[in-house]
Design a protein around this motif. Structure first.
Motif, short mmCIF file in Angstrom:
data_model
loop_
_atom_site.label_atom_id
_atom_site.label_comp_id
_atom_site.label_asym_id
_atom_site.label_seq_id
_atom_site.Cartn_x
_atom_site.Cartn_y
_atom_site.Cartn_z
N THR A 92 -2.60 2.65 0.45
CA THR A 92 -2.29 3.35 -0.42
C THR A 92 -0.52 3.53 -0.75
N PRO A 93 -0.28 4.01 -1.71
CA PRO A 93 1.51 4.70 -2.04
C PRO A 93 2.35 5.25 -0.84
N ARG A 94 1.21 6.53 -0.07
CA ARG A 94 1.91 7.32 0.47
C ARG A 94 2.31 6.42 1.86
N ASP A 95 0.81 5.64 2.41
CA ASP A 95 0.46 5.20 3.54
C ASP A 95 1.97 3.77 3.31
N ALA A 96 1.98 3.25 2.64
CA ALA A 96 2.81 2.23 2.14
C ALA A 96 4.62 3.11 2.97
N ALA A 97 4.83 3.61 1.54
CA ALA A 97 5.68 4.26 1.97
C ALA A 97 6.37 4.95 3.30
N ALA A 103 5.25 3.54 5.99
CA ALA A 103 5.49 2.47 7.05
C ALA A 103 6.79 1.53 6.58
N VAL A 104 7.16 1.74 5.42
CA VAL A 104 8.31 0.54 5.23
C VAL A 104 9.84 1.58 5.43
N ALA A 105 9.54 2.64 5.20
CA ALA A 105 10.60 3.67 5.41
C ALA A 105 10.90 3.37 7.28
N GLN A 106 9.42 3.33 7.95
CA GLN A 106 9.96 3.54 9.40
C GLN A 106 10.83 2.11 10.11
N ARG A 107 9.94 0.91 8.85
CA ARG A 107 10.00 -0.26 9.49
C ARG A 107 11.87 0.09 9.08
N LEU A 108 12.26 -0.26 8.11
CA LEU A 108 13.47 -0.20 7.65
C LEU A 108 14.56 0.70 8.21
N ALA A 120 15.14 7.04 4.35
CA ALA A 120 14.61 7.85 4.36
C ALA A 120 13.22 7.83 3.40
N ARG A 121 11.83 8.85 3.54
CA ARG A 121 10.76 8.55 3.40
C ARG A 121 10.47 9.18 1.97
N ASN A 122 11.80 10.22 1.49
CA ASN A 122 11.21 10.42 -0.16
C ASN A 122 12.04 9.04 -0.75
N ARG A 123 12.80 7.87 -0.30
CA ARG A 123 13.21 6.90 -1.15
C ARG A 123 12.29 6.17 -0.89
N THR A 124 11.37 5.72 -0.12
CA THR A 124 10.88 5.18 0.01
C THR A 124 9.13 5.42 -0.67
N TYR A 125 8.85 6.77 -0.41
CA TYR A 125 7.73 6.98 -1.66
C TYR A 125 8.13 7.18 -3.04
N ARG A 126 8.98 7.08 -3.26
CA ARG A 126 9.30 7.53 -5.03
C ARG A 126 8.89 5.83 -5.42
N MET A 127 10.15 5.41 -4.53
CA MET A 127 9.84 3.33 -5.37
C MET A 127 8.42 2.97 -4.98
N SER A 128 7.87 3.58 -4.20
CA SER A 128 6.17 3.06 -3.84
C SER A 128 5.39 3.76 -4.87
N THR A 129 5.37 4.83 -5.52
CA THR A 129 5.12 5.10 -6.76
C THR A 129 5.13 5.11 -7.54
N GLU A 130 6.45 4.35 -8.39
CA GLU A 130 6.89 3.60 -9.37
C GLU A 130 5.99 2.41 -9.07
N LEU A 131 6.24 1.83 -8.17
CA LEU A 131 5.83 0.40 -7.58
C LEU A 131 4.20 0.41 -8.16
N ALA A 132 3.22 1.56 -7.25
CA ALA A 132 2.00 1.44 -7.57
C ALA A 132 1.94 1.75 -9.29
N ARG A 133 2.63 2.11 -9.92
CA ARG A 133 2.01 2.47 -11.70
C ARG A 133 2.63 1.22 -12.14
N SER A 134 3.41 0.62 -12.19
CA SER A 134 3.78 -0.85 -12.55
C SER A 134 3.00 -1.64 -12.20
N LEU A 135 2.04 -1.82 -11.19
CA LEU A 135 0.90 -2.86 -11.28
C LEU A 135 -0.13 -2.24 -11.73
N ASP A 136 -0.59 -0.87 -11.42
CA ASP A 136 -1.73 0.01 -11.95
C ASP A 136 -1.59 0.73 -13.10
N PRO A 137 -1.07 0.41 -14.15
CA PRO A 137 -0.83 1.48 -15.50
C PRO A 137 -1.85 2.67 -15.41
#
Length: 285
Positions: free
Chosen positions: A250-255, A257-262, A265-282
């Protein structure tokens, strides 16, 4: 603790200037039953200059350490005392002695050190590079995959790195460091420490490679500045998020996982994850 008890003493010797010998080092070298050393001729001259006579010297170097160490331990068990010195600096630090210390300690015999000169630490101190975290790499392999692997590790090392090198190979090593670590990586070449012609050369590895294209003289230590960790770019984060989302996260879980890996900040990855998910699924809200 008596210096007449069965005990192995590791005694640091000067790396250049004889006046750097510690008074306690002279005392121990004068009192032990025998002195084991890397080179009997060189150590004999040192003891002679220190006014220490009658000490029996036992040669122990990298080629015979295993055999001689066992013999030294037997003499220590019999009640003798011993000191071990190398050609310069602290024994067992990029010099023979580690195996002797290990077998002596395993036999239940005390091991003590008389601190003193150490080329790696002295070079680090005068380098002006970060000293809070550092690593001793010693001599690099001369060629092949082993050398390439060590250089790759050094390129990513975020601690100050200390290298030892011969004058003949200094230029080639600096060239390799410039190629693998980047020409602008800061470094210091320290040459002939504590001696009359001591030199501390500072610059980038590329500048130092040019400066020492012709082999210099003397003992050399290279101190290399740490790699600077660059924060992950948006493109790197997006690629990692894409991978997580494609795997079904999910966008939340992806955010998360990536925040911990890299390490971002999680708020940065969550914002980007949500935007990316919307672009992939309108159809997403």
């Amino acid at each position: 603790m008596s210096e007449n008890e069965p005990r192995l003493w590791l005694v640091a010797t000067p790396i250049g200037n004889l006046d750097d010998i510690a008074p306690r080092a002279v005392e121990v070298l004068s009192s032990v039953s025998f002195v084991a050393c890397e080179d009997t001729r060189r150590s004999g001259l040192l003891l002679q200059r220190l006014g220490i006579a009658g000490r029996r010297l036992v040669a122990m170097h990298e080629h015979n350490e295993a055999t001689v160490a066992a013999e030294i331990v037997q003499r220590l068990k019999a009640g003798e005392t011993a000191a071990y010195i190398t050609d310069a600096g602290m024994p067992a630090i990029s010099d023979p002695g580690r195996r002797l210390v290990a077998v002596t300690a395993s036999a239940g015999i005390g091991v003590s050190a008389i601190p003193g000169p150490s080329a790696p630490v002295t070079a680090l101190a005068v380098s002006g590079l970060p000293t809070d975290r550092w690593v001793m790499e010693g001599f690099l392999p001369r060629k092949g995959r082993a050398r390439s692997q060590r250089l790759d590790g050094i390129a990513a090392e975020q601690r100050t790195v200390i290298l030892l090198e011969s004058p003949k190979r200094l230029g080639a090593t600096l060239d390799d460091l410039a190629e693998v670590c980047g020409a602008d990586r800061p470094a210091v070449v320290v040459r002939e420490m504590t001696k009359l012609h001591e030199e501390v050369a500072r610059g980038t590895v590329a500048e130092l490679a040019a400066r020492f294209a012709e082999p210099p003289r003397g003992e050399i230590v290279v101190v290399l500045g740490p790699a600077i960790s660059q924060p992950p770019s948006d493109a790197q984060i997006t690629a990692e998020l894409h991978r997580e989302l494609d795997a079904g996260a999910t966008p939340r879980d992806a955010a998360t996982a990536v925040a911990q890996r890299l390490g971002v900040a999680r708020n940065r990855t969550y914002r980007m994850s949500t935007e990316l998910a919307r672009s992939l699924d309108p159809r997403m809200p």
